[in-house]
Scaffold this motif. Structure first.
Motif, PDB file in Angstrom:
ATOM      1  N   ALA A 150      65.993  42.317  59.788  1.00 26.05           N
ATOM      2  CA  ALA A 150      64.985  41.642  58.969  1.00 26.05           C
ATOM      3  C   ALA A 150      63.642  42.347  59.047  1.00 26.05           C
ATOM      4  N   ALA A 151      63.346  42.953  60.186  1.00 28.26           N
ATOM      5  CA  ALA A 151      62.104  43.713  60.307  1.00 28.26           C
ATOM      6  C   ALA A 151      62.194  45.034  59.554  1.00 28.26           C
ATOM      7  N   VAL A 152      63.370  45.652  59.575  1.00 24.89           N
ATOM      8  CA  VAL A 152      63.565  46.932  58.892  1.00 24.89           C
ATOM      9  C   VAL A 152      63.437  46.764  57.379  1.00 24.89           C
ATOM     10  N   THR A 153      63.976  45.659  56.862  1.00 21.23           N
ATOM     11  CA  THR A 153      63.953  45.425  55.417  1.00 21.23           C
ATOM     12  C   THR A 153      62.642  44.805  54.939  1.00 21.23           C
ATOM     13  N   GLY A 154      61.784  44.412  55.856  1.00 22.54           N
ATOM     14  CA  GLY A 154      60.504  43.841  55.472  1.00 22.54           C
ATOM     15  C   GLY A 154      60.518  42.342  55.225  1.00 22.54           C
ATOM     16  N   ILE A 155      61.633  41.690  55.481  1.00 23.72           N
ATOM     17  CA  ILE A 155      61.671  40.234  55.324  1.00 23.72           C
ATOM     18  C   ILE A 155      60.766  39.566  56.342  1.00 23.72           C
ATOM     19  N   ALA A 156      60.707  40.126  57.537  1.00 26.81           N
ATOM     20  CA  ALA A 156      59.866  39.582  58.602  1.00 26.81           C
ATOM     21  C   ALA A 156      59.124  40.722  59.273  1.00 26.81           C
ATOM     22  N   SER A 157      58.033  40.398  59.931  1.00 29.87           N
ATOM     23  CA  SER A 157      57.332  41.404  60.726  1.00 29.87           C
ATOM     24  C   SER A 157      58.163  41.714  61.960  1.00 29.87           C
TER      25      SER A 157
END
Length: 361
Positions: A150-157
Protein backbone atom coordinates in the motif's frame (compact mmCIF):
# COMPACT_ATOMS: atom_id res chain seq x y z
CA UNK A 1 -8.36 15.12 12.27
CA UNK A 2 -7.92 15.09 8.50
CA UNK A 3 -7.36 11.87 6.54
CA UNK A 4 -4.01 11.67 4.77
CA UNK A 5 -5.42 10.63 1.41
CA UNK A 6 -8.63 10.84 -0.58
CA UNK A 7 -11.02 13.64 -1.42
CA UNK A 8 -13.95 12.58 0.76
CA UNK A 9 -14.98 14.42 3.90
CA UNK A 10 -17.26 13.68 6.81
CA UNK A 11 -19.86 15.89 5.14
CA UNK A 12 -20.17 14.05 1.84
CA UNK A 13 -20.19 10.34 2.69
CA UNK A 14 -22.57 8.25 0.57
CA UNK A 15 -26.01 7.23 1.69
CA UNK A 16 -26.43 4.20 3.91
CA UNK A 17 -26.40 0.82 2.17
CA UNK A 18 -28.27 -2.32 3.26
CA UNK A 19 -26.04 -5.06 4.66
CA UNK A 20 -26.16 -7.27 1.53
CA UNK A 21 -24.89 -4.35 -0.54
CA UNK A 22 -22.17 -3.58 2.03
CA UNK A 23 -20.96 -7.17 1.91
CA UNK A 24 -21.19 -7.25 -1.89
CA UNK A 25 -19.15 -4.05 -2.07
CA UNK A 26 -16.50 -5.59 0.19
CA UNK A 27 -16.27 -8.64 -2.06
CA UNK A 28 -16.26 -6.57 -5.26
CA UNK A 29 -13.43 -4.28 -4.14
CA UNK A 30 -11.34 -6.80 -2.21
CA UNK A 31 -11.70 -10.05 -4.18
CA UNK A 32 -9.59 -9.05 -7.24
CA UNK A 33 -6.56 -7.98 -5.14
CA UNK A 34 -7.16 -10.97 -2.87
CA UNK A 35 -6.96 -13.30 -5.87
CA UNK A 36 -3.85 -11.50 -7.06
CA UNK A 37 -2.22 -11.95 -3.66
CA UNK A 38 -3.08 -15.67 -3.54
CA UNK A 39 -1.62 -16.08 -7.05
CA UNK A 40 1.78 -15.16 -5.61
CA UNK A 41 1.89 -18.49 -3.78
CA UNK A 42 3.95 -21.23 -5.41
CA UNK A 43 2.17 -24.22 -6.90
CA UNK A 44 0.38 -26.22 -5.60
CA UNK A 45 -0.27 -23.83 -2.72
CA UNK A 46 -2.07 -21.39 -5.00
CA UNK A 47 -4.46 -24.17 -6.04
CA UNK A 48 -5.09 -25.30 -2.45
CA UNK A 49 -5.79 -21.71 -1.41
CA UNK A 50 -8.13 -21.16 -4.37
CA UNK A 51 -10.05 -24.29 -3.37
CA UNK A 52 -10.25 -23.14 0.25
CA UNK A 53 -11.62 -19.73 -0.81
CA UNK A 54 -14.27 -21.47 -2.92
CA UNK A 55 -12.98 -20.28 -6.29
CA UNK A 56 -12.33 -23.76 -7.73
CA UNK A 57 -13.42 -27.34 -7.03
CA UNK A 58 -11.01 -30.12 -6.05
CA UNK A 59 -10.28 -30.80 -9.73
CA UNK A 60 -9.35 -27.19 -10.41
CA UNK A 61 -12.55 -26.27 -12.25
CA UNK A 62 -13.64 -22.65 -11.54
CA UNK A 63 -16.83 -22.44 -9.49
CA UNK A 64 -19.01 -19.60 -8.28
CA UNK A 65 -18.03 -20.01 -4.63
CA UNK A 66 -19.03 -17.43 -2.05
CA UNK A 67 -15.71 -17.41 -0.17
CA UNK A 68 -17.51 -16.41 3.02
CA UNK A 69 -19.66 -13.45 3.99
CA UNK A 70 -16.86 -10.84 3.68
CA UNK A 71 -17.79 -9.08 6.93
CA UNK A 72 -14.17 -8.19 7.65
CA UNK A 73 -13.47 -6.55 4.28
CA UNK A 74 -16.73 -4.62 4.62
CA UNK A 75 -15.59 -3.31 8.01
CA UNK A 76 -12.16 -2.35 6.65
CA UNK A 77 -13.76 -0.25 3.91
CA UNK A 78 -16.14 1.37 6.40
CA UNK A 79 -13.31 2.29 8.74
CA UNK A 80 -11.68 4.31 5.95
CA UNK A 81 -14.99 6.07 5.31
CA UNK A 82 -15.37 6.76 9.04
CA UNK A 83 -12.47 9.22 8.83
CA UNK A 84 -13.57 10.76 5.55
CA UNK A 85 -11.40 8.76 3.15
CA UNK A 86 -12.75 6.85 0.14
CA UNK A 87 -13.61 3.20 0.75
CA UNK A 88 -10.81 2.20 -1.66
CA UNK A 89 -8.21 3.34 0.89
CA UNK A 90 -9.34 0.46 3.10
CA UNK A 91 -8.95 -2.21 0.39
CA UNK A 92 -5.40 -3.33 1.34
CA UNK A 93 -6.61 -3.63 4.92
CA UNK A 94 -9.64 -5.65 3.85
CA UNK A 95 -7.44 -8.00 1.83
CA UNK A 96 -4.97 -8.33 4.70
CA UNK A 97 -7.55 -9.25 7.33
CA UNK A 98 -9.19 -11.71 4.94
CA UNK A 99 -5.85 -13.41 4.32
CA UNK A 100 -5.11 -13.68 8.03
CA UNK A 101 -8.66 -14.85 8.75
CA UNK A 102 -8.32 -17.67 6.22
CA UNK A 103 -4.89 -18.60 7.53
CA UNK A 104 -6.60 -19.23 10.86
CA UNK A 105 -9.46 -21.20 9.28
CA UNK A 106 -7.09 -23.55 7.45
CA UNK A 107 -5.19 -24.29 10.64
CA UNK A 108 -8.29 -24.44 12.85
CA UNK A 109 -10.00 -26.97 10.57
CA UNK A 110 -6.98 -29.25 10.81
CA UNK A 111 -6.51 -28.85 14.56
CA UNK A 112 -10.20 -29.39 15.25
CA UNK A 113 -10.51 -32.28 12.81
CA UNK A 114 -13.36 -30.52 10.97
CA UNK A 115 -14.11 -32.20 7.66
CA UNK A 116 -16.57 -29.65 6.26
CA UNK A 117 -16.63 -25.86 5.93
CA UNK A 118 -19.10 -23.80 3.93
CA UNK A 119 -20.87 -27.01 2.95
CA UNK A 120 -17.83 -28.59 1.26
CA UNK A 121 -14.85 -30.71 2.27
CA UNK A 122 -12.13 -28.82 4.12
CA UNK A 123 -8.81 -28.27 2.38
CA UNK A 124 -6.83 -30.58 4.64
CA UNK A 125 -9.14 -33.50 3.87
CA UNK A 126 -8.72 -32.94 0.12
CA UNK A 127 -5.04 -31.99 -0.18
CA UNK A 128 -3.59 -33.32 3.06
CA UNK A 129 -2.58 -31.75 6.39
CA UNK A 130 0.87 -30.65 5.22
CA UNK A 131 -0.52 -28.55 2.37
CA UNK A 132 -3.14 -26.97 4.64
CA UNK A 133 -0.42 -25.91 7.09
CA UNK A 134 1.83 -24.49 4.38
CA UNK A 135 -0.99 -22.59 2.67
CA UNK A 136 -2.11 -21.15 5.98
CA UNK A 137 1.43 -19.96 6.67
CA UNK A 138 1.60 -18.44 3.19
CA UNK A 139 -1.66 -16.52 3.65
CA UNK A 140 -0.45 -15.09 6.95
CA UNK A 141 2.74 -13.84 5.29
CA UNK A 142 0.75 -12.32 2.42
CA UNK A 143 -1.36 -10.45 4.96
CA UNK A 144 1.68 -8.36 5.85
CA UNK A 145 2.96 -8.10 2.28
CA UNK A 146 -0.21 -6.50 0.88
CA UNK A 147 -0.06 -3.77 3.54
CA UNK A 148 3.53 -2.93 2.68
CA UNK A 149 2.45 -2.75 -0.96
CA UNK A 150 0.00 0.00 0.00
CA UNK A 151 2.93 2.33 0.60
CA UNK A 152 4.55 1.39 -2.71
CA UNK A 153 1.36 2.08 -4.67
CA UNK A 154 0.69 5.34 -2.85
CA UNK A 155 -2.56 4.27 -1.21
CA UNK A 156 -1.01 4.98 2.18
CA UNK A 157 2.08 6.74 3.45
CA UNK A 158 5.01 4.59 4.53
CA UNK A 159 4.34 5.54 8.15
CA UNK A 160 0.65 4.62 7.97
CA UNK A 161 1.39 1.36 6.15
CA UNK A 162 3.86 0.52 8.91
CA UNK A 163 1.18 1.24 11.52
CA UNK A 164 -1.19 -1.07 9.67
CA UNK A 165 1.49 -3.79 9.56
CA UNK A 166 2.00 -3.48 13.29
CA UNK A 167 -1.75 -3.76 13.81
CA UNK A 168 -2.11 -6.91 11.69
CA UNK A 169 0.98 -8.64 13.11
CA UNK A 170 -0.07 -7.93 16.71
CA UNK A 171 -3.54 -9.13 15.83
CA UNK A 172 -2.18 -12.34 14.32
CA UNK A 173 -0.25 -13.08 17.51
CA UNK A 174 -3.37 -12.44 19.60
CA UNK A 175 -5.37 -14.73 17.32
CA UNK A 176 -2.80 -17.51 17.72
CA UNK A 177 -2.75 -16.97 21.50
CA UNK A 178 -6.52 -17.36 21.54
CA UNK A 179 -6.41 -20.57 19.52
CA UNK A 180 -3.73 -21.99 21.82
CA UNK A 181 -5.90 -21.27 24.86
CA UNK A 182 -8.91 -22.84 23.12
CA UNK A 183 -6.95 -26.04 22.51
CA UNK A 184 -5.70 -26.13 26.10
CA UNK A 185 -9.25 -25.82 27.40
CA UNK A 186 -10.15 -29.15 25.80
CA UNK A 187 -7.88 -30.88 28.33
CA UNK A 188 -9.39 -29.16 31.37
CA UNK A 189 -12.56 -30.16 33.15
CA UNK A 190 -13.58 -26.61 34.09
CA UNK A 191 -12.95 -23.23 32.44
CA UNK A 192 -14.28 -20.00 33.91
CA UNK A 193 -16.43 -17.57 31.97
CA UNK A 194 -13.68 -14.96 32.32
CA UNK A 195 -11.09 -17.32 30.83
CA UNK A 196 -13.44 -18.16 27.99
CA UNK A 197 -14.07 -14.49 27.19
CA UNK A 198 -10.32 -13.79 27.27
CA UNK A 199 -9.70 -16.66 24.85
CA UNK A 200 -12.45 -15.50 22.51
CA UNK A 201 -11.16 -11.93 22.58
CA UNK A 202 -7.97 -13.26 21.02
CA UNK A 203 -9.38 -15.93 18.76
CA UNK A 204 -12.23 -13.89 17.28
CA UNK A 205 -12.39 -10.37 18.68
CA UNK A 206 -8.86 -9.31 17.77
CA UNK A 207 -9.26 -9.77 14.02
CA UNK A 208 -12.65 -8.04 13.87
CA UNK A 209 -11.12 -5.24 15.92
CA UNK A 210 -8.31 -4.91 13.39
CA UNK A 211 -10.77 -5.02 10.47
CA UNK A 212 -12.80 -2.22 12.04
CA UNK A 213 -9.80 0.10 12.28
CA UNK A 214 -7.27 -0.86 9.61
CA UNK A 215 -8.78 1.29 6.85
CA UNK A 216 -8.76 4.28 9.16
CA UNK A 217 -5.12 3.58 10.04
CA UNK A 218 -4.18 3.46 6.36
CA UNK A 219 -5.99 6.79 5.91
CA UNK A 220 -3.92 8.41 8.68
CA UNK A 221 -6.36 8.30 11.61
CA UNK A 222 -4.96 9.17 15.01
CA UNK A 223 -4.71 6.63 17.82
CA UNK A 224 -7.82 7.91 19.60
CA UNK A 225 -10.02 7.16 16.60
CA UNK A 226 -8.26 3.89 15.83
CA UNK A 227 -8.64 2.69 19.41
CA UNK A 228 -12.37 3.47 19.48
CA UNK A 229 -12.94 1.63 16.21
CA UNK A 230 -10.96 -1.32 17.51
CA UNK A 231 -13.13 -1.43 20.64
CA UNK A 232 -16.22 -1.49 18.43
CA UNK A 233 -14.77 -4.40 16.46
CA UNK A 234 -13.61 -6.26 19.57
CA UNK A 235 -17.08 -6.22 21.10
CA UNK A 236 -18.70 -7.10 17.77
CA UNK A 237 -16.28 -10.02 17.64
CA UNK A 238 -17.23 -11.16 21.13
CA UNK A 239 -20.91 -10.91 20.21
CA UNK A 240 -20.20 -12.86 17.02
CA UNK A 241 -18.36 -15.58 18.95
CA UNK A 242 -21.11 -15.84 21.54
CA UNK A 243 -23.60 -16.51 18.75
CA UNK A 244 -21.15 -18.88 17.08
CA UNK A 245 -20.85 -20.80 20.35
CA UNK A 246 -24.62 -21.17 20.39
CA UNK A 247 -24.56 -22.42 16.80
CA UNK A 248 -21.72 -24.82 17.68
CA UNK A 249 -24.12 -26.65 19.99
CA UNK A 250 -27.62 -25.98 18.70
CA UNK A 251 -27.07 -24.88 15.11
CA UNK A 252 -28.33 -27.03 12.26
CA UNK A 253 -25.70 -28.38 9.86
CA UNK A 254 -27.67 -27.13 6.87
CA UNK A 255 -27.40 -23.59 8.31
CA UNK A 256 -23.87 -23.59 9.70
CA UNK A 257 -22.15 -25.92 7.23
CA UNK A 258 -20.45 -27.57 10.23
CA UNK A 259 -20.99 -30.99 11.82
CA UNK A 260 -24.00 -31.28 14.15
CA UNK A 261 -23.00 -31.13 17.83
CA UNK A 262 -19.45 -30.36 16.65
CA UNK A 263 -18.38 -28.41 19.73
CA UNK A 264 -19.85 -31.02 22.07
CA UNK A 265 -18.05 -33.86 20.28
CA UNK A 266 -14.77 -32.04 20.88
CA UNK A 267 -15.78 -31.14 24.45
CA UNK A 268 -15.04 -27.50 23.75
CA UNK A 269 -15.35 -25.21 26.76
CA UNK A 270 -17.31 -22.57 24.89
CA UNK A 271 -19.32 -19.82 26.56
CA UNK A 272 -22.54 -21.83 27.04
CA UNK A 273 -20.55 -24.63 28.67
CA UNK A 274 -18.52 -22.29 30.90
CA UNK A 275 -21.65 -20.43 31.98
CA UNK A 276 -23.48 -23.69 32.69
CA UNK A 277 -20.58 -25.02 34.76
CA UNK A 278 -20.51 -21.79 36.78
CA UNK A 279 -24.23 -22.02 37.66
CA UNK A 280 -23.68 -24.70 40.32
CA UNK A 281 -27.13 -26.32 40.30
CA UNK A 282 -28.07 -29.96 39.75
CA UNK A 283 -27.79 -29.80 35.96
CA UNK A 284 -24.49 -27.96 36.28
CA UNK A 285 -23.06 -30.63 38.57
CA UNK A 286 -24.19 -33.43 36.26
CA UNK A 287 -22.57 -31.66 33.33
CA UNK A 288 -19.30 -31.24 35.26
CA UNK A 289 -19.29 -34.94 36.13
CA UNK A 290 -19.86 -35.91 32.50
CA UNK A 291 -17.08 -33.70 31.22
CA UNK A 292 -14.68 -35.04 33.87
CA UNK A 293 -15.41 -38.66 32.87
CA UNK A 294 -12.69 -39.79 30.42
CA UNK A 295 -14.65 -42.82 29.19
CA UNK A 296 -16.31 -42.50 25.82
CA UNK A 297 -14.38 -39.40 24.75
CA UNK A 298 -14.96 -38.93 21.04
CA UNK A 299 -17.37 -41.84 20.90
CA UNK A 300 -20.57 -40.27 22.23
CA UNK A 301 -23.66 -40.96 20.18
CA UNK A 302 -26.32 -38.50 19.09
CA UNK A 303 -28.52 -39.26 22.11
CA UNK A 304 -25.67 -38.61 24.56
CA UNK A 305 -24.75 -35.34 22.88
CA UNK A 306 -28.39 -34.21 22.80
CA UNK A 307 -28.68 -34.98 26.52
CA UNK A 308 -25.53 -32.96 27.19
CA UNK A 309 -26.92 -30.01 25.24
CA UNK A 310 -30.08 -30.26 27.34
CA UNK A 311 -28.01 -30.13 30.55
CA UNK A 312 -26.25 -27.00 29.33
CA UNK A 313 -29.59 -25.38 28.60
CA UNK A 314 -31.09 -26.45 31.94
CA UNK A 315 -28.11 -24.92 33.75
CA UNK A 316 -28.74 -21.61 32.00
CA UNK A 317 -25.78 -21.71 29.60
CA UNK A 318 -27.83 -21.04 26.51
CA UNK A 319 -29.81 -18.12 27.96
CA UNK A 320 -26.70 -16.55 29.52
CA UNK A 321 -24.82 -16.67 26.22
CA UNK A 322 -27.73 -15.11 24.35
CA UNK A 323 -27.76 -12.27 26.89
CA UNK A 324 -23.98 -11.88 26.63
CA UNK A 325 -24.22 -11.55 22.85
CA UNK A 326 -26.70 -8.72 23.27
CA UNK A 327 -24.54 -7.03 25.92
CA UNK A 328 -21.44 -7.14 23.73
CA UNK A 329 -23.52 -5.76 20.86
CA UNK A 330 -24.61 -2.76 22.94
CA UNK A 331 -21.03 -2.11 24.10
CA UNK A 332 -19.82 -2.16 20.49
CA UNK A 333 -22.35 0.47 19.45
CA UNK A 334 -21.39 2.69 22.40
CA UNK A 335 -17.77 2.80 21.14
CA UNK A 336 -18.97 4.42 17.90
CA UNK A 337 -19.99 7.51 19.88
CA UNK A 338 -16.29 8.34 20.30
CA UNK A 339 -15.69 8.65 16.54
CA UNK A 340 -16.95 11.71 14.62
CA UNK A 341 -18.51 10.32 11.43
CA UNK A 342 -21.56 10.90 9.29
CA UNK A 343 -24.88 9.36 10.25
CA UNK A 344 -24.76 7.33 7.04
CA UNK A 345 -21.46 5.67 7.92
CA UNK A 346 -22.56 5.15 11.51
CA UNK A 347 -25.72 3.42 10.28
CA UNK A 348 -23.54 1.07 8.25
CA UNK A 349 -21.50 0.11 11.32
CA UNK A 350 -24.71 -0.41 13.30
CA UNK A 351 -26.23 -2.54 10.54
CA UNK A 352 -23.16 -4.78 10.30
CA UNK A 353 -23.09 -5.27 14.06
CA UNK A 354 -26.75 -6.25 13.98
CA UNK A 355 -26.08 -8.65 11.11
CA UNK A 356 -23.31 -10.35 13.08
CA UNK A 357 -25.40 -10.84 16.22
CA UNK A 358 -28.78 -11.77 14.73
CA UNK A 359 -28.15 -15.08 13.01
CA UNK A 360 -29.91 -18.42 12.82
CA UNK A 361 -29.75 -20.14 16.17
Amino acid sequence: MEPRSGTGSVQDAPAALPVPELLARGRALCTPPLRAAVARLAAPMDTVAAYHFGWIDRDGTPVAGDGGKAVRPALALLSAEAVGAPAQVGVPGGVSVELVHNFSLLHDDLMDGDETRRHRATAWTVFGPAQAILVGDGLAALGTEVLLDAAVTGIASAADAARAVRLITTTTRQLIDGQAKDLSFEHRDVVTVEECLDMEAGKTGALLAAASAIGAVLAGADDRVSDALQRYGMHVGLAFQAVDDLLGIWGATEVTGKPHWGDLRQRKKSLPVAAALAEGGAASRRLAAELADPSGRGEEGEDQLAARAALIEQAGGRAWTQQEARRQHRTALAALDEVPMTDEVRQRFVALAEFVVVRER
